[in-house]
Design an enzyme around this catalytic site. Structure first.
Site, PDB file in Angstrom:
ATOM      1  N   CYS A 178       0.849  -1.188   0.000  1.00  0.00           N
ATOM      2  CA  CYS A 178       0.000   0.000   0.000  1.00  0.00           C
ATOM      3  C   CYS A 178       0.881   1.232   0.000  1.00  0.00           C
ATOM      4  O   CYS A 178       1.877   1.285   0.735  1.00  0.00           O
ATOM      5  CB  CYS A 178      -0.885  -0.028   1.247  1.00  0.00           C
ATOM      6  SG  CYS A 178      -1.993   1.380   1.399  1.00  0.00           S
ATOM      7  N   HIS A 230     -10.186   0.976   1.809  1.00  0.00           N
ATOM      8  CA  HIS A 230      -9.756   2.323   2.217  1.00  0.00           C
ATOM      9  C   HIS A 230     -10.948   3.236   2.493  1.00  0.00           C
ATOM     10  O   HIS A 230     -10.928   3.996   3.461  1.00  0.00           O
ATOM     11  CB  HIS A 230      -8.877   2.973   1.151  1.00  0.00           C
ATOM     12  CG  HIS A 230      -7.440   2.614   1.239  1.00  0.00           C
ATOM     13  ND1 HIS A 230      -6.651   2.909   2.326  1.00  0.00           N
ATOM     14  CD2 HIS A 230      -6.625   1.983   0.347  1.00  0.00           C
ATOM     15  CE1 HIS A 230      -5.421   2.482   2.112  1.00  0.00           C
ATOM     16  NE2 HIS A 230      -5.374   1.911   0.919  1.00  0.00           N
TER      17      HIS A 230
END
Length: 190
Positions: free
Chosen positions: A104, A150
């Site tokens: 990420c 997210h």
């Protein structure tokens, strides 16, 4: 414009994001800036919380994977897979769970195996606020699931076992303190 990517520990990464409408101020420029930011960091997905906005917006561009021999069996599907997903809602996840080593942009230098289901049905609006309901599998589903997490305030590290979480805890603390070397613009928690 290249925007700073928020690092692990920033409160915005834990927010359950809110929906927007087609009148959201500066939306076209925001989307363009997100693509520029993602590309400059060599990412394949970026969600609004990663640039400090708690809105239900994320982008994906899997075209770089089309050149990778690991994905030659789906290269045709990946080469033009560039999407904007607004107010997305996963309607169904199905199929076998499979592990893949995820990373990420908000958590640099940490990569771990994460299990996700192989197929999703997702409803979303594109950048023109046209509604879509689509089914995706393989890497397309995985990247969308990661970015969708997210906007729900979930990070890929949340999917790790207790042992794995303990093993990466030190790295996460260092990232939140800005003790990490990256070749893209980041913003660290105070």
């Amino acid at each position: 414009m290249i925007l700073p990517i928020r690092a692990f520990g920033d409160a915005v990464l834990r927010k359950h994001c809110h929906e927007i409408d087609k009148n959201y101020s500066g939306l076209k420029d925001l989307i363009a800036n997100m693509f520029e930011t993602m590309e400059s960091a060599h990412g394949i997905g970026l969600a609004a919380p990663q640039i400090g906005l708690d809105i239900r917006l994320f982008i994906v561009d899997l075209s770089p994977l089309a050149e990778d021999e690991d994905y030659e069996d789906i290269a045709e599907e990946l080469k033009d897979f560039r999407k904007v997903l607004i107010n997305a809602k996963i309607l169904e996840e199905s199929g076998e769970e499979w592990k893949f080593n995820e990373g990420c942009l908000s958590i640099p230098d940490v990569r771990e195996d994460v299990k996700r289901q192989e197929t999703i049905i997702i409803e979303y609006f594109d950048e023109n606020f046209v509604k879509h309901t689509e089914t995706f599998s393989d890497m397309r589903a995985r990247v969308i699931q990661h970015e969708y997490d997210h906007i729900e305030g979930i990070l890929f590290t949340d999917h790790l076992s207790s042992l794995k979480k303990k093993l990466v805890k030190g790295k996460l603390v260092k990232i939140s303190q800005g003790d990490v070397s990256v070749n893209y613009k980041m913003r660290f928690p105070k």
